[in-house]
Design a protein around this motif. Structure first.
Motif, PDB file in Angstrom:
ATOM      1  N   MET A   1      11.718 -20.661  27.268  1.00  0.00           N
ATOM      2  CA  MET A   1      13.130 -20.787  26.973  1.00  0.00           C
ATOM      3  C   MET A   1      13.638 -22.311  27.131  1.00  0.00           C
ATOM      4  O   MET A   1      14.528 -22.651  26.442  1.00  0.00           O
ATOM      5  N   SER A   2      13.256 -22.860  27.856  1.00  0.00           N
ATOM      6  CA  SER A   2      13.509 -24.385  28.293  1.00  0.00           C
ATOM      7  C   SER A   2      13.037 -25.079  26.676  1.00  0.00           C
ATOM      8  O   SER A   2      13.630 -25.931  26.243  1.00  0.00           O
TER       9      SER A   2
ATOM     10  N   LEU B   1      14.380 -27.727  21.677  1.00  0.00           N
ATOM     11  CA  LEU B   1      14.286 -27.721  20.152  1.00  0.00           C
ATOM     12  C   LEU B   1      15.778 -27.382  19.575  1.00  0.00           C
ATOM     13  O   LEU B   1      16.329 -28.176  18.659  1.00  0.00           O
ATOM     14  N   ASN B   2      16.629 -26.714  20.263  1.00  0.00           N
ATOM     15  CA  ASN B   2      17.845 -26.488  19.626  1.00  0.00           C
ATOM     16  C   ASN B   2      18.515 -27.903  19.712  1.00  0.00           C
ATOM     17  O   ASN B   2      19.466 -28.038  18.819  1.00  0.00           O
ATOM     18  N   GLU B   3      18.615 -28.439  20.999  1.00  0.00           N
ATOM     19  CA  GLU B   3      19.175 -29.579  21.190  1.00  0.00           C
ATOM     20  C   GLU B   3      19.062 -30.743  20.356  1.00  0.00           C
ATOM     21  O   GLU B   3      19.416 -31.457  19.628  1.00  0.00           O
ATOM     22  N   GLU B   4      17.665 -30.633  19.678  1.00  0.00           N
ATOM     23  CA  GLU B   4      17.008 -31.709  18.959  1.00  0.00           C
ATOM     24  C   GLU B   4      17.567 -31.359  17.414  1.00  0.00           C
ATOM     25  O   GLU B   4      18.043 -32.152  16.693  1.00  0.00           O
TER      26      GLU B   4
ATOM     27  N   MET C   1      21.207 -32.291  13.237  1.00  0.00           N
ATOM     28  CA  MET C   1      22.465 -31.838  12.115  1.00  0.00           C
ATOM     29  C   MET C   1      23.701 -32.817  12.195  1.00  0.00           C
ATOM     30  O   MET C   1      24.176 -33.192  11.234  1.00  0.00           O
ATOM     31  N   GLN C   2      23.812 -33.454  13.281  1.00  0.00           N
ATOM     32  CA  GLN C   2      25.279 -34.310  13.624  1.00  0.00           C
ATOM     33  C   GLN C   2      24.747 -35.659  12.813  1.00  0.00           C
ATOM     34  O   GLN C   2      25.711 -36.070  12.330  1.00  0.00           O
ATOM     35  N   LYS C   3      23.607 -36.027  12.898  1.00  0.00           N
ATOM     36  CA  LYS C   3      23.201 -37.379  12.145  1.00  0.00           C
ATOM     37  C   LYS C   3      23.488 -37.141  10.452  1.00  0.00           C
ATOM     38  O   LYS C   3      23.819 -37.957  10.023  1.00  0.00           O
TER      39      LYS C   3
END
Length: 102
Positions: free
Chosen positions: A84-85, A90-93, A98-100
């Motif tokens: 889960m960690s 991976l979701n944060e990355e 996506m924001q970039k």
């Protein structure tokens, strides 16, 4: 009367011999029964010890199985937590990437 004395002595000797033989036979029977009683007591003691040690080892086995199950459950929970960690990282990355691009 003197002629009957050897016969009476012989009869008394035979009766005494018969009593001695019967007494020896009875002593043999008593000794056999004592040995049999000791044998039965030893067998009962062995059965009691078998039950006690069997119960002890069965309990020990159950406790061991409980600890193994708890250890496996704990390691499964740790592995799930680690996965889960990793998913969160991976979701944060992915979110950063996506924001970039946006």
């Amino acid at each position: 009367m003197t002629s009957l004395a050897p016969v009476l002595l012989l009869a008394a000797s035979a009766a005494e011999g018969a009593n001695t033989t019967e007494l020896q036979r009875l002593e043999g029977v008593i000794e056999h029964l004592k040995r049999k009683e000791h044998q039965v007591e030893a067998e009962e003691e062995n059965q009691r010890l078998t039950v006690v040690f069997g119960s002890f080892f069965a309990t020990l086995l159950l406790i061991l199985l409980l600890f193994v199950m708890l250890w496996m459950r704990n390691s499964h929970i740790r592995e799930r937590s680690r996965l889960m960690s990793t998913i969160v990282q991976l979701n944060e990355e992915r979110t950063k990437m996506m924001q970039k691009f946006m």
